[in-house]
Scaffold this active site. Structure first.
Site, PDB file in Angstrom:
ATOM      1  N   HIS A 194      56.487 -29.042  -8.602  1.00 43.10           N
ATOM      2  CA  HIS A 194      56.517 -27.680  -8.062  1.00 43.10           C
ATOM      3  C   HIS A 194      57.953 -27.235  -7.809  1.00 43.10           C
ATOM      4  CE1 HIS A 194      55.531 -24.335  -5.183  1.00 43.10           C
ATOM      5  NE2 HIS A 194      54.621 -24.142  -6.112  1.00 43.10           N
ATOM      6  N   CYS A 195      58.768 -28.129  -7.282  1.00 40.10           N
ATOM      7  CA  CYS A 195      60.168 -27.803  -7.008  1.00 40.10           C
ATOM      8  C   CYS A 195      60.936 -27.423  -8.276  1.00 40.10           C
ATOM      9  CB  CYS A 195      60.881 -28.992  -6.360  1.00 40.10           C
ATOM     10  SG  CYS A 195      60.145 -29.610  -4.853  1.00 40.10           S
ATOM     11  N   LEU A 196      60.528 -27.999  -9.405  1.00 43.52           N
ATOM     12  CA  LEU A 196      61.258 -27.806 -10.662  1.00 43.52           C
ATOM     13  C   LEU A 196      60.883 -26.524 -11.382  1.00 43.52           C
ATOM     14  CD1 LEU A 196      60.951 -31.462 -12.006  1.00 43.52           C
ATOM     15  CD2 LEU A 196      63.107 -30.334 -11.385  1.00 43.52           C
TER      16      LEU A 196
END
Length: 352
Positions: free
Chosen positions: A343-345
């Site tokens: 998700h962060c990426l």
């Protein structure tokens, strides 16, 4: 790139940030190329897992890749081709970049369902309170994507990160006090002023607050590692069952706060508890491994797994929570060393 000059705010014009399960046209990624997050040989070691992530997304939508230069673009294309990715699904923007965390420095897409218009919010990015300079190239990413897509961009003028906020698509935004109220972001704004900015530039009606984040998270407690909306009134909430673990207390506090919340329609949240993985420790470093850092995309729900005793339990819970979507577990054992996961990426672009 059209400049947004209307005196009314996006919310006043009928724009809002759609929930992640809204159909995607594409998902945007900033391709990792230096060792700022994955030092030594770790960048090479995480790349196969990153390429597998791209392949999984591309099964259901386009993947927009922001590449640092033309040489990297050519290298990426060759590697994706070898991985079996349909290159017609891949779009490139070539521009200088600093780091890989597109959720936080990338474009935040708003849509107007009545007019079928789209715009990008260009929140400021300061690398999580100035922790990892330089970040100026990443800070220019939203404008580059807006220019590529030829859609308007609006500038709220404050620091904001996509991993700090969760949306139910029905007026509610969920975030954490430890991050958005941290003076290393917007020291000139108080809580109500931050809520006003979120309301006007994300097009939401209420802000719901949990307390903090998990151990190993260098973002000061992003919500996407602890609590995620999966429909308008349901959240996945991480819990730690070991009372001696450092995450036990804060996740219990968050859980109690979630139980007291009411949505815009007055409903209580439906809370689905999911365990944390057993501590994901790599080279004596406690990483922020979390099953909540999944990406909902057209192809399914891409879930990070860590060769961990709790992996299958988490997969089983998510399969029940998403009865109409395929659960796609992907190894994140190398990616998580960079202190983030799928998700962060990534940052989704809605289809409209």
């Amino acid at each position: 790139m059209p400049e947004f000059t209307d005196p009314l705010t996006p919310r006043e014009l009928g724009f809002s940030f759609p929930a992640e399960w809204f159909p995607h046209r594409a998902t945007w990624l900033t391709f990792p190329h230096n060792d700022s997050s994955w030092q030594g040989d770790r960048l090479a070691r995480m790349r196969p897992q990153y390429l597998a992530f791209i392949k999984a997304i591309s099964q259901g939508e386009n993947v927009g890749i922001i590449a640092n230069d033309e040489n990297l673009k050519k290298e990426i294309s060759k590697e994706l081709d070898k991985t079996g990715v349909d290159l017609s699904r891949i779009e490139f923007i070539v521009k200088p970049t600093n780091d890989a965390w597109c959720r936080d420095h990338g474009p935040a897409f708003l849509i107007n369902k009545k007019t079928s218009e789209k715009m990008i919010v260009n929140w400021g990015h300061n690398a999580w309170g100035g922790k990892y300079p330089p970040y100026d190239d990443d800070n220019r990413t939203p404008e580059a994507v807006a220019e590529y897509l030829d859609i308007p961009v609006v500038n709220p003028g404050i620091i904001m990160e996509g991993g700090a906020v969760e949306f139910n698509g029905a007026g509610s935004l969920l975030t954490s006090k430890s991050c958005l109220l941290n003076p290393n972001r917007n020291p000139h704004l108080n809580q109500s002023q931050i809520e006003e900015k979120l309301s006007h530039f994300y097009g939401i009606e209420q802000v719901l607050w949990v307390e903090g984040g998990i151990v190993g998270d260098d973002t000061d407690g992003h919500i996407d590692d602890t609590t995620r909306f999966i429909n308008e009134d349901t959240v996945i909430a991480c819990v730690e069952n070991d009372r001696n673990d450092e995450n036990y207390g804060i996740l219990q506090t968050n859980l109690e706060m979630l139980k007291k919340m009411r949505l815009v329609n007055g409903k209580q949240l439906n809370i689905v508890e999911i365990p944390m993985p057993k501590a994901v420790v790599i080279d004596d470093f406690r990483t922020p491994g979390s099953y909540a850092n999944f990406l909902i995309c057209n192809a399914g729900v891409i879930v990070p797994v860590f060769n961990n005793p709790n992996d299958q339990t988490a997969i089983d819970i998510l399969e029940k929570a998403f009865p109409d979507r395929k659960i796609i577990p992907l190894a994140a054992t190398e990616i998580i060393w960079g202190q983030g996961s799928f998700h962060c990426l990534s940052q989704q672009e809605p289809l409209i």
